[in-house]
Design a protein around this motif. Sequence first.
Motif, PDB file in Angstrom:
ATOM      1  N   GLY A  92       1.910 -42.327  34.276  1.00  0.00           N
ATOM      2  CA  GLY A  92       1.716 -41.140  33.442  1.00  0.00           C
ATOM      3  C   GLY A  92       0.942 -40.056  34.180  1.00  0.00           C
ATOM      4  O   GLY A  92       1.315 -38.874  34.161  1.00  0.00           O
ATOM      5  N   GLU A 122      -1.109 -51.432  29.681  1.00  0.00           N
ATOM      6  CA  GLU A 122      -1.664 -52.772  29.447  1.00  0.00           C
ATOM      7  C   GLU A 122      -0.965 -53.840  30.297  1.00  0.00           C
ATOM      8  O   GLU A 122      -1.598 -54.800  30.752  1.00  0.00           O
ATOM      9  CB  GLU A 122      -1.562 -53.106  27.952  1.00  0.00           C
ATOM     10  N   LYS A 125      -2.625 -54.618  33.430  1.00  0.00           N
ATOM     11  CA  LYS A 125      -4.025 -55.085  33.420  1.00  0.00           C
ATOM     12  C   LYS A 125      -3.986 -56.601  33.576  1.00  0.00           C
ATOM     13  O   LYS A 125      -4.280 -57.355  32.653  1.00  0.00           O
ATOM     14  CB  LYS A 125      -4.681 -54.707  32.091  1.00  0.00           C
ATOM     15  N   GLY A 154      -7.008 -45.772  30.284  1.00  0.00           N
ATOM     16  CA  GLY A 154      -8.063 -46.780  30.212  1.00  0.00           C
ATOM     17  C   GLY A 154      -7.686 -48.076  30.902  1.00  0.00           C
ATOM     18  O   GLY A 154      -8.539 -48.717  31.541  1.00  0.00           O
ATOM     19  N   ALA A 155      -6.425 -48.467  30.796  1.00  0.00           N
ATOM     20  CA  ALA A 155      -5.999 -49.727  31.418  1.00  0.00           C
ATOM     21  C   ALA A 155      -6.133 -49.628  32.931  1.00  0.00           C
ATOM     22  O   ALA A 155      -6.623 -50.559  33.588  1.00  0.00           O
ATOM     23  CB  ALA A 155      -4.554 -50.041  31.018  1.00  0.00           C
ATOM     24  N   ASP A 158      -9.807 -49.807  33.903  1.00  0.00           N
ATOM     25  CA  ASP A 158     -10.328 -51.180  33.832  1.00  0.00           C
ATOM     26  C   ASP A 158      -9.866 -52.002  35.028  1.00  0.00           C
ATOM     27  O   ASP A 158     -10.626 -52.784  35.606  1.00  0.00           O
ATOM     28  CB  ASP A 158      -9.849 -51.866  32.537  1.00  0.00           C
ATOM     29  N   THR A 178      -7.638 -40.098  32.579  1.00  0.00           N
ATOM     30  CA  THR A 178      -6.717 -39.000  32.242  1.00  0.00           C
ATOM     31  C   THR A 178      -6.132 -39.128  30.838  1.00  0.00           C
ATOM     32  O   THR A 178      -5.176 -38.425  30.504  1.00  0.00           O
ATOM     33  CB  THR A 178      -5.561 -38.917  33.265  1.00  0.00           C
ATOM     34  N   THR A 179      -6.641 -40.058  30.019  1.00  0.00           N
ATOM     35  CA  THR A 179      -6.261 -40.066  28.603  1.00  0.00           C
ATOM     36  C   THR A 179      -7.542 -39.839  27.805  1.00  0.00           C
ATOM     37  O   THR A 179      -8.650 -40.057  28.327  1.00  0.00           O
ATOM     38  CB  THR A 179      -5.640 -41.413  28.155  1.00  0.00           C
ATOM     39  N   LYS A 191     -17.802 -51.304  31.932  1.00  0.00           N
ATOM     40  CA  LYS A 191     -17.070 -52.537  31.626  1.00  0.00           C
ATOM     41  C   LYS A 191     -15.710 -52.464  32.307  1.00  0.00           C
ATOM     42  O   LYS A 191     -14.926 -51.540  32.049  1.00  0.00           O
ATOM     43  CB  LYS A 191     -16.890 -52.697  30.109  1.00  0.00           C
ATOM     44  N   LYS A 200      -7.186 -60.220  25.759  1.00  0.00           N
ATOM     45  CA  LYS A 200      -7.605 -58.933  26.344  1.00  0.00           C
ATOM     46  C   LYS A 200      -8.969 -59.044  27.008  1.00  0.00           C
ATOM     47  O   LYS A 200      -9.878 -59.673  26.478  1.00  0.00           O
ATOM     48  CB  LYS A 200      -7.659 -57.879  25.236  1.00  0.00           C
ATOM     49  N   THR A 218      -6.562 -32.581  32.114  1.00  0.00           N
ATOM     50  CA  THR A 218      -5.548 -33.626  32.340  1.00  0.00           C
ATOM     51  C   THR A 218      -4.954 -34.143  31.023  1.00  0.00           C
ATOM     52  O   THR A 218      -3.943 -34.841  31.033  1.00  0.00           O
ATOM     53  CB  THR A 218      -6.132 -34.830  33.115  1.00  0.00           C
ATOM     54  N   SER A 221      -1.061 -33.174  29.272  1.00  0.00           N
ATOM     55  CA  SER A 221       0.231 -33.864  29.376  1.00  0.00           C
ATOM     56  C   SER A 221       0.294 -35.114  28.497  1.00  0.00           C
ATOM     57  O   SER A 221       1.296 -35.833  28.501  1.00  0.00           O
ATOM     58  CB  SER A 221       0.461 -34.270  30.836  1.00  0.00           C
TER      59      SER A 221
HETATM   60  N1  LIG Z   1     -13.801 -50.592  29.607  1.00  0.00           N
HETATM   61  C1  LIG Z   1     -14.046 -50.170  28.399  1.00  0.00           C
HETATM   62  O1  LIG Z   1     -15.216 -50.017  28.005  1.00  0.00           O
HETATM   63  C2  LIG Z   1     -12.900 -49.844  27.486  1.00  0.00           C
HETATM   64  C3  LIG Z   1     -13.144 -49.194  26.268  1.00  0.00           C
HETATM   65  C4  LIG Z   1     -12.052 -48.870  25.466  1.00  0.00           C
HETATM   66  C5  LIG Z   1     -10.772 -49.204  25.873  1.00  0.00           C
HETATM   67  N2  LIG Z   1     -10.571 -49.826  27.064  1.00  0.00           N
HETATM   68  C6  LIG Z   1      -9.217 -50.176  27.524  1.00  0.00           C
HETATM   69  O2  LIG Z   1      -8.447 -48.985  27.661  1.00  0.00           O
HETATM   70  C7  LIG Z   1      -7.063 -49.352  27.577  1.00  0.00           C
HETATM   71  C8  LIG Z   1      -6.323 -48.323  26.768  1.00  0.00           C
HETATM   72  O3  LIG Z   1      -6.400 -47.079  27.418  1.00  0.00           O
HETATM   73  P1  LIG Z   1      -5.382 -45.886  27.094  1.00  0.00           P
HETATM   74  O4  LIG Z   1      -5.326 -45.631  25.646  1.00  0.00           O
HETATM   75  O5  LIG Z   1      -5.750 -44.794  27.997  1.00  0.00           O
HETATM   76  O6  LIG Z   1      -3.961 -46.500  27.440  1.00  0.00           O
HETATM   77  P2  LIG Z   1      -3.256 -46.815  28.825  1.00  0.00           P
HETATM   78  O7  LIG Z   1      -4.206 -46.891  29.940  1.00  0.00           O
HETATM   79  O8  LIG Z   1      -2.402 -48.002  28.570  1.00  0.00           O
HETATM   80  O9  LIG Z   1      -2.346 -45.536  29.075  1.00  0.00           O
HETATM   81  C9  LIG Z   1      -1.272 -45.263  28.219  1.00  0.00           C
HETATM   82  C10 LIG Z   1      -0.171 -44.523  28.959  1.00  0.00           C
HETATM   83  O10 LIG Z   1      -0.580 -43.204  29.258  1.00  0.00           O
HETATM   84  C11 LIG Z   1      -0.151 -42.853  30.552  1.00  0.00           C
HETATM   85  N3  LIG Z   1      -0.987 -41.741  30.994  1.00  0.00           N
HETATM   86  C12 LIG Z   1      -2.195 -41.770  31.596  1.00  0.00           C
HETATM   87  N4  LIG Z   1      -2.657 -40.531  31.772  1.00  0.00           N
HETATM   88  C13 LIG Z   1      -1.729 -39.679  31.288  1.00  0.00           C
HETATM   89  C14 LIG Z   1      -1.643 -38.269  31.188  1.00  0.00           C
HETATM   90  N5  LIG Z   1      -2.645 -37.463  31.565  1.00  0.00           N
HETATM   91  N6  LIG Z   1      -0.512 -37.722  30.647  1.00  0.00           N
HETATM   92  C15 LIG Z   1       0.474 -38.515  30.201  1.00  0.00           C
HETATM   93  N7  LIG Z   1       0.438 -39.866  30.257  1.00  0.00           N
HETATM   94  C16 LIG Z   1      -0.658 -40.435  30.788  1.00  0.00           C
HETATM   95  C17 LIG Z   1      -0.260 -44.142  31.322  1.00  0.00           C
HETATM   96  O11 LIG Z   1       0.573 -44.145  32.438  1.00  0.00           O
HETATM   97  C18 LIG Z   1       0.194 -45.159  30.278  1.00  0.00           C
HETATM   98  O12 LIG Z   1       1.585 -45.284  30.305  1.00  0.00           O
HETATM   99  C19 LIG Z   1      -7.026 -50.744  26.987  1.00  0.00           C
HETATM  100  O13 LIG Z   1      -6.656 -51.665  27.991  1.00  0.00           O
HETATM  101  C20 LIG Z   1      -8.456 -51.007  26.539  1.00  0.00           C
HETATM  102  O14 LIG Z   1      -8.814 -52.373  26.627  1.00  0.00           O
HETATM  103  C21 LIG Z   1     -11.607 -50.140  27.868  1.00  0.00           C
END
Ligand SMILES: NC(=O)c1ccc[n+]([C@@H]2O[C@H](COP(=O)([O-])OP(=O)(O)OC[C@H]3O[C@@H](n4cnc5c(N)ncnc54)[C@H](O)[C@@H]3O)[C@@H](O)[C@H]2O)c1
Length: 407
Positions: A92, A122, A125, A154-155, A158, A178-179, A191, A200, A218, A221
């Motif tokens: 992404g 995910e 991960k 986030g994935a 991590d 970037t999300t 973490k 998980k 960022t 998109s």
């Molecule tokens: N470490 C921590 O403290 C903590 C806290 C909360 C969540 N998390 C983890 O975060 C993960 C979820 O993160 P998420 O919601 O970002 O989902 P994700 O990382 O799965 O990303 C979702 C999708 O968005 C795409 N993407 C990324 N940046 C983009 C952008 N700028 N534009 C378009 N698409 C983009 C990615 O390629 C992916 O396909 C889970 O694994 C969860 O366990 C970790």
Amino acid sequence: VHEDLATTLERRLAQRQPVYDAFEAVDTTGRSVDEVVRDVAARSGLAEVGCLAFERRRESDIIFGRGILGDLGGAMAARGLRGQIMLVSDRGAREAGWAEQALRSLATAELQFVHVPIEGGEGDKALATVERVYRAGADRQLDRSAVIVGLGGGALCDLAGFVAATYLRGIELVLVPTTLLAQVDAAIGGKVGVDLLGFKNAVGAFYPARIVVIDPETLSSVPPALLSDGLAEVVKIAFVRSGALLDRLESLPRREAILAGPDIIRAAGEEKIRLVRIDPYERGERALLNFGHTVGHAIESGSGFRLSHGQAIAIGMVAETWLAECEGWCPSGTLDRLMAILQRLELPVSTAGDPDRIAPLMDQDKKRRDGRIRFAIPADIGCGVVVEVSAEQARAAVGHVAVGNQA
Ligand SMILES: NC(=O)c1ccc[n+]([C@@H]2O[C@H](COP(=O)([O-])OP(=O)(O)OC[C@H]3O[C@@H](n4cnc5c(N)ncnc54)[C@H](O)[C@@H]3O)[C@@H](O)[C@H]2O)c1
């Protein structure tokens, strides 16, 4: 009577004396506690041979601003991160052009880098992906002065963090989330980890990034549904930590308006920073970030991951707040306010599903937390507490949000 007692005691003492004599005696008369401890330790062979003071990792700079991705290289160089860089990106972030922008910035700062593109999300991960990234590092002979830059959701953050924590027993880490979810939550606080056998975050570490570069640009998109997922976490932080943040969320004319100004994103990030500062290793207050997650995780896996994480957490927050209101743990009206903001942000507040099938899925959380079910709930808006609930109360909460049996 007294004579009899004295005789009895003497007889018993004589009988027991061989047993008492089998123990080594330490005379404590007139000695300090420290002296006695040293004496006991020396006699028992437990004497300390040395004491090592281990420093935990030092500070993590969280920098925030529109367009700062263009200065990623500068920010790293300014902090002495000049070793070879392995930038790991998810699809992404790549397809939206953010990886390219980051690489340009590294080149401008005259840093050495390689790019390791992965799918992300995910599914990546996982330890298999960790190994792929290790191998990419080994192929390029990355040494201990190397830096992993994780750029993506986030994935990806991590995963990249887990690689950095373990490759050659730990190398420098920079995260560029970037999300929305990654910017307000996942990338902040150290973490890191990956999933294992369907669980998980089953393996991981506390390994804060040396720099977290948050550029709200960022998010332009990010698809609307993914934006809602991140907003669920912002709602969560607001309800347990900041009434002012909730007021700001409520003033958004619509979901996408969050992109217009970084205010809310920054404020949510700052709340997370405050919590982590108080409780870096999640021994207390940081558990407030689990608001909605005990029920939410069960709903998420009960749906076979048809519901996204953010959607499941939204439903989980409704369930947990409903119970809190029923039990008088929070003022009435809290649930109404929660439902209204979730609906406005286009997040669900209930799901189709069989509560009797979903409720037992909370056991997974329970096992991880010494056999008790805990809910983090808003005792009032902006003021969270953690409460222990019975299996029946937890089942009732699930029953409030899971209706029908089609999940
Ligand atoms: N470490 C921590 O403290 C903590 C806290 C909360 C969540 N998390 C983890 O975060 C993960 C979820 O993160 P998420 O919601 O970002 O989902 P994700 O990382 O799965 O990303 C979702 C999708 O968005 C795409 N993407 C990324 N940046 C983009 C952008 N700028 N534009 C378009 N698409 C983009 C990615 O390629 C992916 O396909 C889970 O694994 C969860 O366990 C970790």
